[in-house]
Scaffold this motif. Structure first.
Motif, PDB file in Angstrom:
ATOM      1  N   SER A 152       0.854  -1.169   0.000  1.00 54.08           N
ATOM      2  CA  SER A 152       0.000   0.000   0.000  1.00 54.08           C
ATOM      3  C   SER A 152       0.898   1.231   0.000  1.00 54.08           C
ATOM      4  N   ARG A 153       0.295   2.404  -0.122  1.00 52.79           N
ATOM      5  CA  ARG A 153       1.082   3.641  -0.153  1.00 52.79           C
ATOM      6  C   ARG A 153       1.801   3.895   1.156  1.00 52.79           C
ATOM      7  N   GLY A 154       1.298   3.353   2.273  1.00 49.57           N
ATOM      8  CA  GLY A 154       1.904   3.601   3.576  1.00 49.57           C
ATOM      9  C   GLY A 154       2.780   2.481   4.069  1.00 49.57           C
ATOM     10  N   THR A 155       3.299   1.642   3.178  1.00 47.41           N
ATOM     11  CA  THR A 155       4.120   0.506   3.586  1.00 47.41           C
ATOM     12  C   THR A 155       5.581   0.919   3.740  1.00 47.41           C
ATOM     13  N   HIS A 156       6.191   0.477   4.809  1.00 48.59           N
ATOM     14  CA  HIS A 156       7.607   0.712   5.036  1.00 48.59           C
ATOM     15  C   HIS A 156       8.250  -0.576   5.548  1.00 48.59           C
ATOM     16  N   VAL A 157       9.482  -0.841   5.111  1.00 43.01           N
ATOM     17  CA  VAL A 157      10.245  -2.015   5.544  1.00 43.01           C
ATOM     18  C   VAL A 157      11.530  -1.544   6.197  1.00 43.01           C
ATOM     19  N   ASN A 158      11.870  -2.163   7.312  1.00 50.21           N
ATOM     20  CA  ASN A 158      13.140  -1.884   7.984  1.00 50.21           C
ATOM     21  C   ASN A 158      13.837  -3.212   8.273  1.00 50.21           C
ATOM     22  N   MET A 167       7.896  -5.131   8.596  1.00 49.34           N
ATOM     23  CA  MET A 167       7.151  -4.313   7.660  1.00 49.34           C
ATOM     24  C   MET A 167       6.014  -3.637   8.402  1.00 49.34           C
ATOM     25  N   LEU A 168       5.864  -2.344   8.182  1.00 48.76           N
ATOM     26  CA  LEU A 168       4.786  -1.573   8.787  1.00 48.76           C
ATOM     27  C   LEU A 168       3.837  -1.107   7.700  1.00 48.76           C
ATOM     28  N   VAL A 177       1.771  -4.773  11.559  1.00 42.51           N
ATOM     29  CA  VAL A 177       3.182  -5.103  11.733  1.00 42.51           C
ATOM     30  C   VAL A 177       3.383  -6.551  11.314  1.00 42.51           C
ATOM     31  N   TYR A 178       4.358  -6.780  10.422  1.00 44.58           N
ATOM     32  CA  TYR A 178       4.755  -8.120  10.000  1.00 44.58           C
ATOM     33  C   TYR A 178       6.254  -8.290  10.247  1.00 44.58           C
ATOM     34  N   TRP A 179       6.675  -9.531  10.504  1.00 46.39           N
ATOM     35  CA  TRP A 179       8.090  -9.853  10.695  1.00 46.39           C
ATOM     36  C   TRP A 179       8.537 -10.950   9.733  1.00 46.39           C
ATOM     37  N   THR A 180       9.776 -10.848   9.262  1.00 51.22           N
ATOM     38  CA  THR A 180      10.405 -11.929   8.499  1.00 51.22           C
ATOM     39  C   THR A 180      11.729 -12.283   9.151  1.00 51.22           C
ATOM     40  N   ARG A 181      12.078 -13.548   9.142  1.00 52.34           N
ATOM     41  CA  ARG A 181      13.377 -14.027   9.627  1.00 52.34           C
ATOM     42  C   ARG A 181      14.133 -14.789   8.546  1.00 52.34           C
ATOM     43  N   ASP A 182      13.586 -14.781   7.311  1.00 55.02           N
ATOM     44  CA  ASP A 182      14.208 -15.520   6.214  1.00 55.02           C
ATOM     45  C   ASP A 182      14.308 -14.660   4.962  1.00 55.02           C
ATOM     46  N   ALA A 183      14.671 -13.403   5.141  1.00 52.13           N
ATOM     47  CA  ALA A 183      14.913 -12.474   4.029  1.00 52.13           C
ATOM     48  C   ALA A 183      13.678 -12.257   3.161  1.00 52.13           C
TER      49      ALA A 183
END
Length: 394
Positions: A152-158, A167-168, A177-183
């Motif tokens: 979406s337009r408000g998506t940000h990844v850190n 990802m927010l 809020v989403y999390w990844t541990r495998d790239a």
């Protein structure tokens, strides 16, 4: 160090505001303050250079550079002049980075990733479309697209490292809020709030807030309250999560500014339990300190400067002519008259990167335009003398 709402966007808030969509109007890096308004002057008759810089060390940096500070306000200036750059020799030379195959739009942000690599955000600078995210292990020579669960337009990844990140999603009064541990191969959702379900513990997204920003896969921070120093603002409330963003609880801070303040989130310079929280209010900039990872905070003290940049070793501030340095977290400051390489120059926004200091124009504040010239300056002797560094793309 690290590293992002634009009613008032201070350099330190950029690190916190990494939680939000980043546009080309956001110039500078993460962890400093400047209590200034976000009012843009009238567009100039001629195009001006501008740059957004991300300093990794005294020799390595990334940059987004173009030819006008008013690229979003002057329809006669082509947006295609924005390019991404990388240097590894102290800005003696800059390598222009090719956009990844399949990336749409322009480079909007470059985030150096701890442990090596860089994350590129590409998309529409006016936020009309969703951005895409690309990771490089080799300084931008090759790119791999980061698959994300929603766009979406408000998506940000850190990214916290090459494999771990969050990802927010901020859009239409919602927060995910989403999390990844495998790239990015898989993602786990830890928070989903919207207008119908706006509360998670002490967090309510029905009011203004800044964040979330996470220190690791468990611990994150949100500051709620007003975003501009104005009468009648709600008091600042510091919120902490210990489970990756699912639950949030208030952490009391002593003597918080009342009615008129500017927000930040906590900073832990060496990823240890010793950290600080900077809040600007009617009494000036207040520093709160913690030695237990943010569970408790000491009563605040004043720094005596309107903004600062920091790394693990020092805090710095400049009014354009003088450099002020603190090595005791803003309690005392040492003033140095800057020896600049030419007449007509002034220090701009100063950023420490280990033993080296960088200065660049950021469009607001004393000395931020480097006098009459737009230049990048570098100091290797704690700010006593400065040399001109090469501007990206010139």
């Amino acid at each position: 160090m690290d590293s992002l709402r634009v009613e008032i966007f201070t350099p330190r808030e950029k690190r916190a505001a990494a939680a939000f969509a980043i546009s080309l109007l956001v110039l500078g890096l993460s962890v400093a303050w400047a209590l200034r308004g976000a009012v843009h002057p009238a567009p100039p008759a001629a195009a001006h250079r501008y740059g957004q810089f991300m300093f990794v060390s005294g020799t390595e940096a990334y940059a987004l550079a173009g030819t006008s500070d008013y690229v979003l306000h002057n329809q006669d200036l082509p947006l295609a002049q924005v390019s991404a750059y990388h240097t590894t020799d102290g800005a003696q030379h800059w390598q222009r980075l090719a956009m990844p195959a399949g990336a749409q739009g322009l480079p909007l942000n470059l985030q150096p990733v701890p442990g090596g690599g860089v994350l590129l955000t590409a998309g529409d600078p006016v936020g009309a479309n969703a951005s895409s995210f690309w990771f490089s292990r080799d300084g931008g020579s090759s790119w791999r697209r980061l698959n994300i669960p929603t766009a979406s337009r408000g998506t940000h990844v850190n990214l916290l490292d090459a494999r771990t990140g969050y990802m927010l999603g901020h859009e239409d009064a919602a927060l995910t809020v989403y999390w990844t541990r495998d790239a990015g191969a898989s993602w786990r959702r830890t928070l989903s709030l919207d207008a119908a379900n706006p509360v998670a513990g002490d967090l309510s997204i029905s009011g203004p807030y800044l964040g979330p920003v996470f220190d690791d896969t468990s611990h994150g921070w949100i500051m709620s309250g007003s975003f501009v120093p104005r009468p009648g603002g709600a008091r600042p409330v510091l919120l902490r999560s210990s489970d990756g963003g699912t639950g949030w609880h208030e952490v009391p801070i002593p003597a918080p500014p009342d009615k008129s303040f500017t927000l930040d989130v906590p900073v832990f310079p060496q990823n240890g339990p010793h950290g600080f929280l900077a809040l600007g209010g009617a009494a000036g900039m207040l520093i709160y300190e913690t030695v237990d990872g943010g569970q408790t905070w000491s009563p605040p003290y004043q720094t005596g400067v309107p903004w600062f940049e920091s790394d693990a070793q020092s805090w710095v501030y400049s009014d354009g002519r003088y450099l002020e340095t603190s090595r005791d977290w803003g309690r005392t400051w040492t003033r140095t008259l800057a020896q600049l390489p030419a007449l007509g120059l002034a220090l701009g926004h100063v950023v420490p990167a280990g033993p080296v200091l960088w200065s660049f124009p950021n469009g607001g504040g004393s000395g931020s335009d480097s006098g009459s010239q737009t230049v990048l300056l570098r100091s290797a002797d704690s700010g006593a003398s400065w040399s001109r560094a090469r501007w990206p793309g010139v």
